[in-house]
Design a protein around this motif. Structure first.
Motif, PDB file in Angstrom:
ATOM      1  N   HIS A  94       0.813  -1.206   0.000  1.00 22.01           N
ATOM      2  CA  HIS A  94       0.000   0.000   0.000  1.00 22.01           C
ATOM      3  C   HIS A  94       0.850   1.261   0.000  1.00 22.01           C
ATOM      4  O   HIS A  94       0.498   2.268  -0.602  1.00 22.01           O
ATOM      5  CB  HIS A  94      -0.919   0.048   1.230  1.00 22.01           C
ATOM      6  N   ALA A 113     -14.481  -4.353   3.939  1.00 21.96           N
ATOM      7  CA  ALA A 113     -13.425  -3.462   3.464  1.00 21.96           C
ATOM      8  C   ALA A 113     -13.653  -3.171   1.982  1.00 21.96           C
ATOM      9  O   ALA A 113     -13.890  -4.086   1.190  1.00 21.96           O
ATOM     10  CB  ALA A 113     -12.066  -4.107   3.673  1.00 21.96           C
ATOM     11  N   TYR A 114     -13.589  -1.894   1.634  1.00 19.62           N
ATOM     12  CA  TYR A 114     -13.826  -1.467   0.247  1.00 19.62           C
ATOM     13  C   TYR A 114     -12.543  -0.958  -0.399  1.00 19.62           C
ATOM     14  O   TYR A 114     -11.735  -0.274   0.238  1.00 19.62           O
ATOM     15  CB  TYR A 114     -14.871  -0.349   0.210  1.00 19.62           C
ATOM     16  N   GLU A 115     -12.417  -1.293  -1.677  1.00 16.78           N
ATOM     17  CA  GLU A 115     -11.366  -0.735  -2.525  1.00 16.78           C
ATOM     18  C   GLU A 115     -12.039   0.375  -3.329  1.00 16.78           C
ATOM     19  O   GLU A 115     -13.093   0.150  -3.933  1.00 16.78           O
ATOM     20  CB  GLU A 115     -10.822  -1.828  -3.444  1.00 16.78           C
ATOM     21  N   LYS A 131      -6.718   0.805  -1.154  1.00  9.72           N
ATOM     22  CA  LYS A 131      -7.065  -0.201  -0.147  1.00  9.72           C
ATOM     23  C   LYS A 131      -6.646   0.318   1.226  1.00  9.72           C
ATOM     24  O   LYS A 131      -5.481   0.661   1.408  1.00  9.72           O
ATOM     25  CB  LYS A 131      -6.332  -1.519  -0.421  1.00  9.72           C
ATOM     26  N   TRP A 132      -7.479   0.359   2.200  1.00  7.95           N
ATOM     27  CA  TRP A 132      -8.893   0.017   2.231  1.00  7.95           C
ATOM     28  C   TRP A 132      -9.653   1.138   2.922  1.00  7.95           C
ATOM     29  O   TRP A 132      -9.080   1.855   3.739  1.00  7.95           O
ATOM     30  CB  TRP A 132      -9.127  -1.287   2.987  1.00  7.95           C
ATOM     31  N   GLU A 175     -15.003  -6.566   0.297  1.00 10.18           N
ATOM     32  CA  GLU A 175     -14.572  -7.837   0.880  1.00 10.18           C
ATOM     33  C   GLU A 175     -14.959  -7.902   2.352  1.00 10.18           C
ATOM     34  O   GLU A 175     -14.557  -7.032   3.139  1.00 10.18           O
ATOM     35  CB  GLU A 175     -13.042  -7.954   0.729  1.00 10.18           C
ATOM     36  N   VAL A 179     -10.026  -6.835   9.359  1.00 13.26           N
ATOM     37  CA  VAL A 179      -8.993  -5.856   9.017  1.00 13.26           C
ATOM     38  C   VAL A 179      -8.153  -5.570  10.259  1.00 13.26           C
ATOM     39  O   VAL A 179      -8.632  -5.707  11.387  1.00 13.26           O
ATOM     40  CB  VAL A 179      -9.587  -4.544   8.472  1.00 13.26           C
ATOM     41  N   THR A 200      -5.794  -6.167   5.410  1.00 15.69           N
ATOM     42  CA  THR A 200      -6.705  -7.310   5.557  1.00 15.69           C
ATOM     43  C   THR A 200      -5.917  -8.560   5.946  1.00 15.69           C
ATOM     44  O   THR A 200      -4.687  -8.613   5.822  1.00 15.69           O
ATOM     45  CB  THR A 200      -7.480  -7.576   4.256  1.00 15.69           C
TER      46      THR A 200
END
Length: 207
Positions: A94, A113-115, A131-132, A175, A179, A200
């Motif tokens: 990241h 968790a969103y991208e 991410k994320w 997802e 996390v 994650t």
């Protein structure tokens, strides 16, 4: 007749003397110009390289929120794979110096968790596939039982990257996972990163 020859000889000798006097100076001047031009080329290249490096460092070293503040409603994981205090190896990139770094788990949470892709408010280039961002950091997702679909536009309330808070973003993927927030020492010699958000479970491995 003899006068003319003598005068001509004097003129010829004077001309030769002038040429001899001027030639070294001209040669030195030429060398001086060449040296000046040559020395300016590396300087220009060096300046360009410095600028590129600065831009690169700027992208890799984006301001990261190390406050450790947790979004409202985020639930701690009951039985995480990596409990708080565990030492792990980071398997994602990241940020610069992150992949392969050794980290310590600070927190573990169950969430979605969103991208996302968004354009920062500070004028930086569009950030793609960030991410994320967690469902608790997105008003449109906060009260949804099912993850939001790809392509959905949302407002980000996350502030862990500079220029992120308040922007309109597009969901790239979602997802359901655990996390982690963690501290780690970058592999590139950078300063210790505290409370990095978020990594994650599948981006970590046991040291």
């Amino acid at each position: 007749m003899n006068k003319k020859k003598i005068i001509g000889g004097v003129i010829t000798l004077s001309s030769l003397s002038l040429l001899a006097a001027c030639s070294p100076q001209d040669s030195e001047n030429q060398e001086s110009v060449d040296t000046s031009v040559q020395s300016s080329i590396p300087a220009a290249e060096s300046s360009s390289e410095s600028q590129m490096m600065s831009e690169s460092e700027g992208m890799d070293g984006m301001m990261h929120d190390d406050s450790g503040e947790i979004p409202e409603g985020l639930q701690e994981a009951e039985n995480p794979t990596y409990p708080v205090g565990d030492t792990v190896t980071i398997q994602t990139d990241h940020m610069a110096g992150m992949e392969g770094a050794t980290g310590t788990i600070v927190g573990a949470f169950d969430t979605v968790a969103y991208e996302v892709t968004y354009e920062p408010t500070n004028g930086d280039s569009i950030v793609e596939n960030h991410k994320w961002v967690l469902k608790e950091e997105i008003p449109e997702a906060r009260n949804q039982e099912e993850p939001l679909n790809e392509g959905t536009e949302v407002i980000l309330e996350a502030s862990h990257m500079e220029g992120m808070e308040g922007v309109t973003a597009t969901i790239d993927s979602a997802e359901e996972t655990t996390v982690y927030m963690l501290d780690y020492q970058p592999t590139d010699g950078g300063e210790m990163v505290k409370n990095h958000k978020w990594v994650t479970e599948d981006e970590l491995s046991q040291e």
